[in-house]
Design a protein around this motif. Sequence first.
Motif, PDB file in Angstrom:
ATOM      1  N   GLU A  43      -7.993   9.655  -0.304  1.00  0.00           N
ATOM      2  CA  GLU A  43      -8.805   8.432  -0.324  1.00  0.00           C
ATOM      3  C   GLU A  43      -7.957   7.174  -0.482  1.00  0.00           C
ATOM      4  O   GLU A  43      -8.494   6.080  -0.610  1.00  0.00           O
ATOM      5  N   HIS A  44      -6.637   7.320  -0.483  1.00  0.00           N
ATOM      6  CA  HIS A  44      -5.765   6.168  -0.728  1.00  0.00           C
ATOM      7  C   HIS A  44      -5.769   5.201   0.462  1.00  0.00           C
ATOM      8  O   HIS A  44      -5.747   5.636   1.629  1.00  0.00           O
ATOM      9  N   ALA A  80      -1.432  11.488  -8.985  1.00  0.00           N
ATOM     10  CA  ALA A  80      -2.694  11.712  -8.276  1.00  0.00           C
ATOM     11  C   ALA A  80      -2.789  13.150  -7.782  1.00  0.00           C
ATOM     12  O   ALA A  80      -1.777  13.841  -7.605  1.00  0.00           O
ATOM     13  N   GLU A 123      -7.433  13.027  -4.369  1.00  0.00           N
ATOM     14  CA  GLU A 123      -7.433  11.595  -4.653  1.00  0.00           C
ATOM     15  C   GLU A 123      -6.597  10.825  -3.635  1.00  0.00           C
ATOM     16  O   GLU A 123      -6.982   9.743  -3.178  1.00  0.00           O
ATOM     17  N   LEU A 124      -5.458  11.391  -3.256  1.00  0.00           N
ATOM     18  CA  LEU A 124      -4.589  10.702  -2.297  1.00  0.00           C
ATOM     19  C   LEU A 124      -5.222  10.604  -0.908  1.00  0.00           C
ATOM     20  O   LEU A 124      -4.908   9.689  -0.143  1.00  0.00           O
ATOM     21  N   LYS A 134       0.830  -1.210   0.000  1.00  0.00           N
ATOM     22  CA  LYS A 134       0.000   0.000   0.000  1.00  0.00           C
ATOM     23  C   LYS A 134       0.866   1.263   0.000  1.00  0.00           C
ATOM     24  O   LYS A 134       0.549   2.253  -0.674  1.00  0.00           O
ATOM     25  N   LYS A 164       1.970   6.757  -6.853  1.00  0.00           N
ATOM     26  CA  LYS A 164       0.997   7.745  -7.330  1.00  0.00           C
ATOM     27  C   LYS A 164       1.471   9.179  -7.075  1.00  0.00           C
ATOM     28  O   LYS A 164       1.050  10.111  -7.771  1.00  0.00           O
ATOM     29  N   CYS A 165       2.335   9.368  -6.093  1.00  0.00           N
ATOM     30  CA  CYS A 165       2.903  10.696  -5.819  1.00  0.00           C
ATOM     31  C   CYS A 165       4.004  11.057  -6.810  1.00  0.00           C
ATOM     32  O   CYS A 165       4.146  12.222  -7.199  1.00  0.00           O
ATOM     33  N   ASP A 203       2.398   1.739  -3.418  1.00  0.00           N
ATOM     34  CA  ASP A 203       1.431   2.271  -4.373  1.00  0.00           C
ATOM     35  C   ASP A 203       1.179   3.756  -4.130  1.00  0.00           C
ATOM     36  O   ASP A 203       1.025   4.542  -5.077  1.00  0.00           O
ATOM     37  N   PHE A 204       1.149   4.143  -2.860  1.00  0.00           N
ATOM     38  CA  PHE A 204       0.974   5.552  -2.506  1.00  0.00           C
ATOM     39  C   PHE A 204       2.115   6.386  -3.091  1.00  0.00           C
ATOM     40  O   PHE A 204       1.878   7.434  -3.726  1.00  0.00           O
TER      41      PHE A 204
END
Length: 498
Positions: A469-470, A462, A466-467, A445, A452-453, A448-449
């Motif tokens: 809600e990650h 992202a 949106e983040l 997780k 996306k950054c 993936d965070f």
Amino acid sequence: MSGRSGRGVFGKLFSKKQHKERDERATEIGMPTNVKQHLHVSKNSETGMLEGLPTAWLRLINTQITAAEQSENPDAAIQAVKFHMYTIKKEKAQDEPFKPFVTQEVITEEDIEIEKLLDHKKAHQSQDSDLSIGQSSEEETTHYNAPSERQTMPISPSKHSLKKKDALMDMAAVVQDLTLIGDDNDESPMLRKKELSYSKLSDEEIYEELKRICNKDDPYVRFEKIKQLGAGASGVVFIAIDSKDNSRVAIKDIDLTKQSKKELILNEINVLKGFHHKNLVNFLDAFLSYDHLWVAMELLDGGSLTDVVTEVVMKEGQIAAVCRETLQAVAFLHSKGTIHRDIKSDNVLLGMDGTVKVTDFGFCANIVGDEKRQTMVGTPYWMAPEVVTRKQYGKKVDVWSLGIMAIEMIEGEPPYMKETPLRALYLIAAVGRPKIPRWGELSPKFQDFLDKCLQVDVDMRASAEELLEHPFLECAMELRTLTPLIKAAQKILHKCYD
């Protein structure tokens, strides 16, 4: 943003001459960002090194970027040195007590000034020390002999670095919120700029308006000074007790006689009054006493996140908690049409109860800490690639910086921290996404965070909303779990805000 109604109140204060000056500038307002000029810079086919740049710039590049790197990524090297030299020029000229809010107008102005920088320098090729940079070529190559020292760069250009005839717009212009119009991929319509009348007020009129908007209390009576935190050209920063409720606050005492752009202060105070959020170091009030403006801000007694990340190992749940709180502040600023553009651990302050608040925007800049350190040239380490390469950019630069700050919390420092700022700029532009040494130790997780950054493609990156809600943020620990880390760091560093 607040303060938009000032036009009607002060419109009558403009003279015909001032109207004419503004009309003459009108054709310059609204010029597009991402301005490019055709520069005669070439690559030597034998050595692979760049040619055609000012001599001092070439010496600087050749000491920090290898011939192979120049040959492989010439554009990255050129963009890095242009941005680097612009930053030095800007810093030498900056003397404001705060950092103006970063909006699309600021970005446009900065883009054009950076593009003009090389042509101006080449026009003075025989004078390497020209351009008011204030450094010889030798100083330029040796200025950063201690890259391990954490340094800070302002998030926006000082207007003092611009000649009046070249200024594209007034820094006090009110900017409409571009987030309300279409998606990021849509073509953004050009909005009409609405300038505040503050830009043409005389000093006497500015003082009168300050008296109107500031608290009427005498700050010398209301506040008891406890401890000085720092001092600089713009004034003194100290901790004080507010006799009204016995709370401890941070105060910046600004000597207005030393401020050449007093009109910006009026706009900033009005804007900050509407910028209250639980994850921002909030503006409390302003007080005027003769030529001194006292700006009261919240005091965070836990110090900066930097102290924690450099001294203590954080758990993923604690990192998630800090990321969540920071993202809430960033999303709020973005909703106001403002880009922070300097998200990093230095600008995240902590309370002893684990409170997390973002600072270093508007009057919040340098409200706590060593002003000399805060104004040193440097620190591109958190910058998104599109900032360095001067591609069209916007709010998502803050998301990239958040990802780099997360790496700080993992590794103790951002990528390239041991490199000089110029070389770091080159690596950001040429490499893009940095490597994370402990990547394999992170949970899926968290990986993936970060993924996306740290997308180089802005469209793939992202947004702050949106983040929030990650799934990674679901593992956030309670904020009170940060308290032992803060105490441990303060003990090691012998820091205390009592």
